[in-house]
Design a protein around this motif. Structure first.
Motif, mmCIF file in Angstrom:
data_model
loop_
_atom_site.group_PDB
_atom_site.id
_atom_site.type_symbol
_atom_site.label_atom_id
_atom_site.label_comp_id
_atom_site.label_asym_id
_atom_site.label_seq_id
_atom_site.Cartn_x
_atom_site.Cartn_y
_atom_site.Cartn_z
ATOM 1 N N ASN A 13 -3.200 16.283 7.058
ATOM 2 C CA ASN A 13 -3.768 15.527 6.024
ATOM 3 C C ASN A 13 -3.041 15.514 4.852
ATOM 4 O O ASN A 13 -3.015 14.578 4.089
ATOM 5 C CB ASN A 13 -5.044 15.994 5.868
ATOM 6 C CG ASN A 13 -5.918 16.242 7.087
ATOM 7 O OD1 ASN A 13 -5.810 17.125 7.667
ATOM 8 N ND2 ASN A 13 -6.670 15.294 7.525
ATOM 9 N N GLY A 14 -2.317 16.400 4.500
ATOM 10 C CA GLY A 14 -1.458 16.653 3.366
ATOM 11 C C GLY A 14 0.000 15.850 3.621
ATOM 12 O O GLY A 14 0.374 15.612 2.429
ATOM 13 N N VAL A 15 0.260 15.373 4.459
ATOM 14 C CA VAL A 15 1.478 14.660 4.529
ATOM 15 C C VAL A 15 1.245 13.137 4.234
ATOM 16 O O VAL A 15 0.468 12.390 4.953
ATOM 17 C CB VAL A 15 2.210 14.717 5.864
ATOM 18 C CG1 VAL A 15 3.391 13.790 6.153
ATOM 19 C CG2 VAL A 15 2.607 16.164 6.415
ATOM 20 N N ARG A 16 1.923 12.737 3.140
ATOM 21 C CA ARG A 16 1.613 11.128 2.624
ATOM 22 C C ARG A 16 2.220 10.292 3.382
ATOM 23 O O ARG A 16 3.151 10.211 4.057
ATOM 24 C CB ARG A 16 1.687 11.121 1.248
ATOM 25 C CG ARG A 16 0.889 12.267 0.056
ATOM 26 C CD ARG A 16 1.314 12.334 -1.062
ATOM 27 N NE ARG A 16 2.528 12.109 -1.497
ATOM 28 C CZ ARG A 16 3.296 13.254 -1.398
ATOM 29 N NH1 ARG A 16 2.857 14.366 -1.213
ATOM 30 N NH2 ARG A 16 4.864 13.209 -1.746
ATOM 31 N N VAL A 17 1.714 9.055 3.244
ATOM 32 C CA VAL A 17 2.498 7.548 3.781
ATOM 33 C C VAL A 17 2.712 6.857 2.873
ATOM 34 O O VAL A 17 1.683 6.508 2.064
ATOM 35 C CB VAL A 17 1.342 6.944 4.835
ATOM 36 C CG1 VAL A 17 1.925 5.826 5.240
ATOM 37 C CG2 VAL A 17 0.742 7.889 6.161
ATOM 38 N N VAL A 18 4.026 6.604 2.797
ATOM 39 C CA VAL A 18 4.441 5.703 1.727
ATOM 40 C C VAL A 18 5.210 4.390 2.500
ATOM 41 O O VAL A 18 5.780 4.655 3.522
ATOM 42 C CB VAL A 18 5.658 6.340 0.742
ATOM 43 C CG1 VAL A 18 6.310 5.679 -0.185
ATOM 44 C CG2 VAL A 18 4.958 7.626 0.323
ATOM 45 N N VAL A 19 5.112 3.313 1.803
ATOM 46 C CA VAL A 19 5.469 2.110 2.424
ATOM 47 C C VAL A 19 6.635 1.330 1.456
ATOM 48 O O VAL A 19 6.330 1.563 -0.040
ATOM 49 C CB VAL A 19 4.342 1.151 2.706
ATOM 50 C CG1 VAL A 19 3.585 1.672 3.818
ATOM 51 C CG2 VAL A 19 3.664 0.475 1.589
ATOM 52 N N SER A 20 7.417 0.683 1.927
ATOM 53 C CA SER A 20 8.288 -0.086 1.142
ATOM 54 C C SER A 20 8.712 -1.295 2.130
ATOM 55 O O SER A 20 8.430 -1.448 3.192
ATOM 56 C CB SER A 20 9.517 0.747 0.633
ATOM 57 O OG SER A 20 9.954 1.375 1.967
ATOM 58 N N GLY A 21 9.689 -2.087 1.382
ATOM 59 C CA GLY A 21 10.168 -3.262 2.082
ATOM 60 C C GLY A 21 9.612 -4.513 1.735
ATOM 61 O O GLY A 21 8.586 -5.036 2.114
ATOM 62 N N GLY A 22 10.156 -5.298 0.656
ATOM 63 C CA GLY A 22 9.842 -6.477 0.201
ATOM 64 C C GLY A 22 8.519 -6.694 -0.494
ATOM 65 O O GLY A 22 7.982 -7.844 -0.294
ATOM 66 N N LEU A 23 8.065 -5.724 -0.945
ATOM 67 C CA LEU A 23 6.695 -5.559 -1.563
ATOM 68 C C LEU A 23 6.882 -6.220 -3.049
ATOM 69 O O LEU A 23 7.669 -6.200 -3.734
ATOM 70 C CB LEU A 23 6.319 -4.316 -1.666
ATOM 71 C CG LEU A 23 6.017 -3.309 -0.535
ATOM 72 C CD1 LEU A 23 5.368 -2.142 -0.857
ATOM 73 C CD2 LEU A 23 5.008 -4.085 0.545
ATOM 74 N N ASP A 24 5.724 -7.240 -3.203
ATOM 75 C CA ASP A 24 5.469 -7.632 -4.598
ATOM 76 C C ASP A 24 4.174 -7.293 -4.892
ATOM 77 O O ASP A 24 3.371 -6.948 -4.173
ATOM 78 C CB ASP A 24 5.720 -9.047 -4.718
ATOM 79 C CG ASP A 24 5.262 -10.057 -3.547
ATOM 80 O OD1 ASP A 24 4.103 -9.692 -3.099
ATOM 81 O OD2 ASP A 24 5.632 -11.145 -3.268
ATOM 82 N N GLU A 25 3.408 -7.900 -6.136
ATOM 83 C CA GLU A 25 1.978 -7.755 -6.337
ATOM 84 C C GLU A 25 1.183 -8.191 -5.330
ATOM 85 O O GLU A 25 0.102 -7.512 -5.294
ATOM 86 C CB GLU A 25 1.927 -8.242 -7.833
ATOM 87 C CG GLU A 25 2.023 -9.662 -8.024
ATOM 88 C CD GLU A 25 3.360 -9.977 -8.515
ATOM 89 O OE1 GLU A 25 4.515 -9.649 -7.872
ATOM 90 O OE2 GLU A 25 3.538 -10.712 -9.425
ATOM 91 N N TRP A 26 1.412 -9.704 -4.865
ATOM 92 C CA TRP A 26 0.371 -9.860 -3.912
ATOM 93 C C TRP A 26 0.572 -9.282 -2.411
ATOM 94 O O TRP A 26 -0.542 -8.960 -1.886
ATOM 95 C CB TRP A 26 0.984 -11.469 -3.333
ATOM 96 C CG TRP A 26 0.853 -12.248 -4.622
ATOM 97 C CD1 TRP A 26 -0.174 -12.850 -5.040
ATOM 98 C CD2 TRP A 26 1.769 -12.745 -5.596
ATOM 99 N NE1 TRP A 26 -0.109 -13.563 -6.095
ATOM 100 C CE2 TRP A 26 1.112 -13.591 -6.368
ATOM 101 C CE3 TRP A 26 3.155 -12.451 -5.564
ATOM 102 C CZ2 TRP A 26 1.744 -14.201 -7.341
ATOM 103 C CZ3 TRP A 26 3.874 -13.170 -6.595
ATOM 104 C CH2 TRP A 26 3.089 -13.978 -7.565
ATOM 105 N N LYS A 27 1.576 -8.765 -2.109
ATOM 106 C CA LYS A 27 1.403 -7.926 -0.910
ATOM 107 C C LYS A 27 0.851 -6.609 -1.186
ATOM 108 O O LYS A 27 0.119 -6.173 -0.114
ATOM 109 C CB LYS A 27 3.080 -7.590 -0.340
ATOM 110 C CG LYS A 27 3.610 -9.060 0.296
ATOM 111 C CD LYS A 27 5.152 -8.613 0.892
ATOM 112 C CE LYS A 27 5.460 -10.196 1.377
ATOM 113 N NZ LYS A 27 7.042 -10.177 1.435
#
Lengths: 446, 446
Positions: free
Chosen positions: A281-295
């Motif tokens: 549970n302590g391993v976090r999930v981070v996302v990236s790739g073409g993100l903006d405020e709407w996404k």
């Protein structure tokens, strides 16, 4: 060395030719009257409900230090400038007054971010430099503040350096991001210079340089305990299984997995489920790739189990609104209000004050623009930072600006806090005296 | 002085943290194998039919000169980097090879603008700097080339400094604009640095500082014979009448009138008619105000009698496509081709060459991408500019790049020269050997 940027002593020449032409004309014609110039924007771009003022305190400092060394002045002689003007330039020191709104303030159309009072040639000479300088940080802080709002408390990480418009933009962006509430940056020099925490993960290329993905993961986690491993080089969920194996079976310390492509909601959920099922549970999930405020807002609305957003291209290039229609207008000369005709784009003459009103519960309740010497209830935003050409305040403080912005956004009614344009704009009214002055000035236009 | 941009000796730290992390990991793990990194873009943005490669020769020079002075390296120690890596950084000198396409070349998706072959840690370390550096000039040259094409031979003047993303972007833009065929710039330091003619007119503020518009016109034309007078401060056509009076009755020398707002077709026609009726056929009409390639094309198509376009905000902020999706991919390591999985985004492994084909009439007929050691008919674009870490060619020449671009655009079939996206993209094919290598590499992915 190959020139990367101009020398600091060349900075005065980084201007539009007409500024020098006009300054010389004023000088040759003996027009030394005092002028007021006002820096403001006219129209909210894109889906913006507000703009975050940033960079104007630095810009004010910069103009107190601006000089035209002899060697630089000489480069202008072949352009036809007269000796007496070049001598004036060589002796140039800003002698006037600058008032600015605090960095981190929300600003709305028509509200001056900066007002300058000085002999007209001085004010004119500084136009291009001031506009360019304030443009960059205000653009970036305004965009980043929207991303931070959309993330609703989940940390936003800046990954944008490579997509910014040059090296200086990349460097200075971190200051604007600090003001905007970004949590950390990948930009090493920016983070060191402007005191924003640094975060780094890994690129696909590192993984590709190994024959087996798991070997790349193992090595990186050994070298960087607590690091973030990038899982989408080949097959994201298979990679999450490898991470789980390394943590559970080999005892490696992995802080997070990063997903950089594909359906981020589905993949974040699947990764979270796998990690949780394995007791990680302590391993976090981070996302990236073409993100903006709407996404980002969509990911938050979908309830995707995401612990951090890495945001780069869209925020760094301010993709939806890469410019603001800043104007730097002469609004007073020799004590008389000035205007240009501008059908459909109301401009108000004279030196001004911006009054910010709060309701009984501490929420922002609208602004009033008045003449500079009117009084109102509320908080006056423009304050003097340069007087008689000298700095009148300490160096600007990005932390104070960050707190100010956070406070103003917390006090901003929901209608204007989202990623979409509100139905009605935030209320900005003009004092009767200012409306009156405008009418009288328009009536007197040549 | 207030810091305007980083010191040149800080440049190495202007990178993403993961580049340093990965470089250290390679170093600590003894992974010193040779890698090929390829800088290319994947998708044409906006309505683009081509991108103009610019900045890559400068970037290559820059990396030959990049050092990490001891004082800078020491700033990294608190981030947890090991002494042996910091020593390596302090001794860093790029030792590899760089191949680039000539500046001013049209480049299409998948075509490397730059390929680098070096020990993997070196290539990785340079990623962020190279991407940022090439991004800016390529973005600007690509946009400006479209505006120049739309103007169909009528000069385009750059007025964009104030709306660019910072001072460095404003300065370097002029180099990109020179390559793109822009006729002149208002940017003094940019024009002086990169040898583009300077042009300046006047701002509304100058006129407003006079009680009567005609007095401002008279004074400015006396001070600057042949100047351009801005006519839309109050009433454009009434102002044109004043200009006519000054030229005809007072013998003043006015080069042009500038219209900055309103219906530019109607106003340019009316101004032209008035000037012609007064026998002032030699006074030109210049327009500005929110112009981009589409508006310029419309003005040209309408046959408006315009002698120059002043273009600022849209071109300077690259408003319709403010970023390119540049990638910097590891395509080979230790002599073996490398790929990442990228559904829908084909990437080709290995070092490459780009071959440009011309038909019998000298028109561009398509490109072929091959492995670096294949041979084809046609013009090979990638050539070595850095070998063994040393410059192998003279300094890049913006004039040669300008001629190259002009030649390529003249040879480009009409279908891809306009402001709209063509129905079919410019043909870029991949050699059988490259397709084959891609298949074999994908089959072997972990």
């Amino acid at each position: 060395m190959t020139a990367v940027w101009p020398r600091v002593d060349e900075l005065g020449l980084l201007t539009d030719l007409y500024e020098l032409n006009m300054a010389q004309a004023y000088h040759l014609d003996g027009k030394s009257g005092e002028a007021v110039f006002s820096l403001f924007y006219r129209v909210l771009p894109g889906q913006r409900n507000y703009v975050v003022a940033c960079g104007q305190e630095h810009a004010a400092r910069l103009i107190t230090e601006l000089r035209f060394p002899e060697e630089q002045v000489r480069r202008l002689a072949p352009l036809g400038f007269r000796d007496e003007f070049l001598d004036w330039l060589a002796d140039f020191r800003f002698s006037g007054e600058v008032r600015v709104v605090p960095e981190g303030s929300l600003v709305f159309p028509q509200e001056p971010l900066l007002e300058l009072r000085a002999p007209v040639a001085e004010g004119q000479l500084l136009e291009s430099l001031l506009m360019n300088y304030v443009n960059l940080e205000t653009l970036l802080a305004s965009k980043a503040a929207r991303v931070v709002q959309a993330a609703a408390g989940i940390p936003v990480l800046d990954f944008g350096m490579r997509r910014m418009h040059g090296l200086e933009a990349a460097w200075r962006s971190v200051r604007a991001y600090r003001v905007a509430g970004i949590g950390a940056t990948s930009n090493v020099l920016g983070g060191l210079s402007f005191d924003l925490p640094l975060r780094g993960t890994m690129a696909h290329s590192y993984i590709q340089s190994f024959d087996r993905e798991i070997d790349a993961f193992r090595r990186y986690a050994q070298d960087y305990p607590g690091t973030t491993l990038l899982v989408d080089t080949y097959d994201s969920l298979a990679a999450v299984d490898k991470v789980i194996g390394l943590v559970r079976d080999e005892g490696l310390d992995v802080g997070a997995v990063r997903i950089d492509s594909g359906d981020l909601v589905a993949q974040a959920r699947a990764a979270r489920d796998k990690l949780d099922a394995a007791g990680l549970n302590g391993v976090r999930v981070v996302v990236s790739g073409g993100l903006d405020e709407w996404k980002v807002a969509d990911l938050v609305a979908a309830g995707a189990p995401i612990d951090g957003f890495g945001v780069g291209t869209e925020m760094g290039s301010v993709a939806d609104a890469p410019s603001l229609d800043f104007a730097y207008k002469l609004t007073e000369y020799q004590g008389r209000p000035r205007l240009k005709a501008s059908p459909g784009k109301p401009i108000y003459p004279g030196a001004k004050q911006v009054w910010r009103h709060y309701d009984g519960e501490g929420r922002l309740a609208g602004d009033t623009l008045t003449g500079a010497d009117e009084e109102r209830d509320g908080q006056p935003l423009l304050r003097t930072v340069v007087a008689n050409g000298e700095l009148a305040v300490p160096a600007p403080d990005a932390d104070a600006a960050r707190r100010r912005l956070a406070g103003e956004l917390a006090a901003l009614p929901d209608a204007w806090r989202g990623t979409a344009r509100a139905e009605t704009p935030y209320p900005v009214t003009f004092s009767d005296a200012l409306e009156d002055l405008r009418k009288r000035t328009l009536d007197r236009l040549p």
